[in-house]
Design an enzyme around this catalytic site. Structure first.
Site, PDB file in Angstrom:
ATOM      1  N   HIS A   1      20.465   7.946 -23.215  1.00 21.17           N
ATOM      2  CA  HIS A   1      21.188   7.518 -22.008  1.00 21.17           C
ATOM      3  C   HIS A   1      22.064   6.192 -22.091  1.00 21.17           C
ATOM      4  O   HIS A   1      22.267   5.639 -21.319  1.00 21.17           O
ATOM      5  CB  HIS A   1      20.514   7.295 -20.460  1.00 21.17           C
ATOM      6  CG  HIS A   1      19.930   8.758 -20.186  1.00 21.17           C
ATOM      7  ND1 HIS A   1      19.076   9.534 -20.485  1.00 21.17           N
ATOM      8  CD2 HIS A   1      20.604   9.578 -19.003  1.00 21.17           C
ATOM      9  CE1 HIS A   1      18.906  10.715 -19.971  1.00 21.17           C
ATOM     10  NE2 HIS A   1      19.768  10.734 -18.984  1.00 21.17           N
TER      11      HIS A   1
ATOM     12  N   GLU B   1      27.337  21.488 -18.213  1.00 19.37           N
ATOM     13  CA  GLU B   1      28.472  20.437 -18.953  1.00 19.37           C
ATOM     14  C   GLU B   1      29.496  21.390 -19.474  1.00 19.37           C
ATOM     15  O   GLU B   1      30.718  21.122 -19.858  1.00 19.37           O
ATOM     16  CB  GLU B   1      27.929  19.617 -20.065  1.00 19.37           C
ATOM     17  CG  GLU B   1      27.262  18.301 -19.089  1.00 19.37           C
ATOM     18  CD  GLU B   1      25.990  18.241 -18.635  1.00 19.37           C
ATOM     19  OE1 GLU B   1      25.381  19.390 -18.899  1.00 19.37           O
ATOM     20  OE2 GLU B   1      25.654  17.292 -17.933  1.00 19.37           O
TER      21      GLU B   1
END
Lengths: 334, 327
Positions: free
Chosen positions: B129, B60
């Protein structure tokens, strides 16, 4: 001993290197003096002793190439041709500073010269430098991106993410690790699983292991030229580990007492890149008068720029409210 | 007329931007060949090829770093962070680098990029999540924050986000991907900083974002039909820039205000809205601003636990009734 009959670098390049390294050395010394006079506030991280690395890349890069450096970035910024008063003025928080005092010592930026910023969070700028390299590849233009960082950076995740991405995308980029043997106050060997913190990781990213004496300006020049050519030719990234040593502590706050006296003495007296390069120039039969002329010229330039910086106004307090957004302002609601 | 899902609007919005401007490219994990884990980017690789739709490693920091650098060099990247929760692993690039570099460089550097990310709960994915993280980016000077609540808004706001000269974080709500809308045109543009009234009413103003805006609208319909309460619902659409003028007009008309947020209580975006309302509308307020948030807990996974953590239509209805009746 040098082989003067087979000179692959030549007098004009050597004199360019000489002038460049002197400029970096004398500006850093001046920055130190200005601290002592309390004309520079905040922190600073001097690159005294490491001039051959930034210097070699400075004389090797072309207009349009991108460089990224760390908080120890005064030298790398000057090496791209940024003005001395732009750098000293920024350190002093004056209007003539590269960013009018909004960034400070650790964030020197001069886009017109390809200096795409100085980054003060370890590792981040390796990933960002991939981005300018990606843009060059995307646009099929031929700029090279060069990213300088210290040995401590090799143990943070962003270093590994960036090297992998640069290799899978064959980006036109050169990563330059300036291994000055200390991660801030800690010997890098005590906190690193391999002997050569950058070079020994190269194979993990299918890159060549490149170790160079970062205090030998000629060796640095050859290494820089080769890596830049490789990137410009579209042959992908390089990772260079340049062994060097900083003459002063990590930052303004650090006297560097953790380093053995003998070690410091050896690097200062026997391995100083500038003292040694002066001898090298003489070995190549370059007229001492020319060498001294350059010395005098650079000294004058630094003194003149120092006076310009001191005379420059402090920024208008309204600067606080500018340039958060591209419209020039800082407003976040209607 | 075209019926589009929120999910289809995402890929269409990206495709529209890429067709118009060759400087726009798209990178992220599993976004190309796989079409995205939420299938929101299906078809882009086929249309634009590998040079403009790039699958990345699970890196990321490297994804957003590359996007930032490319933007600095004049491109217009759209980068995907698969789940907004993953912003935590690249928050240095977002909060320290992307947000601050323009300011620190005294305006020498522009960073026109869009970070798309799947946000919010409802899928029973658990606490790592499912978060709603708009407030993380709202508090950093230099970031624009967008959270669309409908397919049309996805199209219109993405259009503005891609063309914006500043960095934009574009929070797509996971539980809205399947939602549908009939659109008269798919060529839409909605300026950042322009809220939308989803339901008219004069008794109370409910302020929401993304899924919570849609739930507030459903609550308003029920309140009108069953309880004779007229609630005005404002979908903020963007937190930065914020449409403060519309909030002020609404509160000055209704005198009561409630925010509905999917984030935990402390420092949620509603806290800032509540503060602004108090500052600007105090003399027209009939009572304190109410904030509906999740309790101050990580989001649990099981159906009954998650459903009772995130403000539901029923909870909004009940809280509005209490508020309007002065209980």
């Amino acid at each position: 001993m040098v082989d003067i009959t087979n000179d692959d670098i030549g007098e004009s390049n050597r004199l360019a290197l000489w002038e460049m390294m002197l400029k970096l050395r004398l500006v850093e010394k001046k920055a130190y003096d200005l601290f002592l006079q309390n004309l520079i506030k905040g922190t600073s991280h001097l690159a005294l002793g490491q001039e051959a690395i930034a210097g070699a890349f400075g004389v090797s890069l072309q207009e349009g190439d991108y460089t990224f450096c760390t908080y120890r970035g005064h030298a790398h910024t000057l090496a791209r041709g940024s003005s001395i008063e732009g750098v000293l003025g920024e350190l002093m928080g004056r209007q003539c500073g590269l960013m009018k005092g909004k960034g400070g010592s650790m964030h020197l930026t001069d886009v017109d010269k390809g200096v795409m910023g100085s980054y003060a969070i370890i590792g981040a700028h390796l990933t960002i430098a991939n981005g300018t390299a990606l843009a060059s590849k995307y646009n099929n233009t031929k700029e090279v991106s060069v990213c300088f960082f210290g040995d401590g950076t090799t143990n943070i995740g962003a270093f590994h993410e960036a090297l992998n991405m640069a290799q899978i995308w064959k980006l036109p980029i050169v990563f330059v690790c300036e291994n000055n043997l200390y991660m801030e106050y800690t010997p890098i060997g005590e906190v690193t699983a391999v002997e050569n913190p950058a070079a020994d990781r190269a194979s993990a990213y299918n890159m060549e292991k490149i170790i160079v004496d970062g205090n030998d300006a000629d060796e640095m020049y050859r290494t820089a030229q080769a890596a830049i050519k490789k990137a410009r030719d579209g042959d992908g990234p390089s990772l260079i580990e340049a062994k060097t040593y900083r003459h002063s502590g990590h930052s303004r706050a650090d006297p560097g007492k953790y380093r053995p006296d003998e070690e410091v003495k050896d690097w200062m007296e026997n391995k100083d890149p500038i003292t040694n390069y002066r001898k090298r120039l003489l070995e190549f039969n370059i007229d001492e008068e020319i060498i001294s002329e350059i010395e005098n010229k650079v000294k004058e330039q630094v003194e003149e720029a120092t006076e310009i910086s001191k005379a420059s106004a402090i920024p208008d307090v309204k600067e606080i409210f500018t340039d958060v957004w591209a419209d020039g302002g800082y407003k976040w609601h209607n | 007329m075209a019926q589009l899902t929120y999910r289809e609007s995402v890929s269409l919005a990206i495709a529209q931007a890429m067709r118009k401007d060759p400087k726009v490219f798209f990178i992220g994990e599993d976004v190309g060949a796989a079409g995205g884990v939420f299938k929101a980017t299906v078809g882009l690789l086929d249309e634009f090829g590998k040079d403009r739709v790039m699958d990345t490693p699970i890196s990321e920091q490297a994804i957003l770093g590359a996007a930032m650098g490319a933007a600095m060099a004049g491109l217009r990247p759209i980068a995907e962070i698969m789940f907004s929760d993953f912003l935590a692993v690249c928050w240095d690039i977002v909060a320290n680098q992307i947000a601050k570099t323009r300011y620190m460089s005294d305006g020498q550097i522009n960073i026109p990029l869009v970070i798309r990310t799947a946000n919010g709960g409802g899928s029973k994915f658990g606490a790592q999540h499912s978060q709603s993280l708009e407030n993380w980016s709202m508090m950093i000077p230099g970031l624009k924050v967008v959270a669309p609540s409908s397919p049309g808004d996805v199209l219109g706001l993405m259009n503005s986000a891609v063309n914006d000269p500043d960095p934009v974080i574009f929070y797509e709500h996971k539980s809205l991907y399947a939602s549908k809308e009939e659109l008269e045109s798919t060529e839409l543009s909605i300026p950042l900083g322009q809220s939308n009234i989803l339901h008219e009413g004069s008794d109370i103003t409910i302020i929401g974002l993304a899924l919570m805006a849609q739930r507030a609208k459903k609550a308003a319909i029920e309140l009108k039909e069953k309880h004779n309460i007229n609630a005005k619902v404002i979908d903020l659409r963007t937190l930065v820039p914020l449409d403060l003028q519309s909030i002020k007009s609404a509160i000055n008309e209704t005198g009561l205000a409630m925010t509905v947020e999917e984030n935990p209580r402390l420092c949620g975006w509603g806290a800032e809205i509540s503060s602004l309302i108090t500052e600007h509308c105090f003399n027209n307020l009939k009572g304190p601003v109410t904030r509906l948030t999740t309790p101050h807990v990580p989001l649990p996974s099981a159906d009954i636990l998650e459903d009772n953590t995130i403000p539901s239509v029923d909870v909004i209805v009940q809280e509005v009734i209490k508020k309007v009746k002065g209980e």
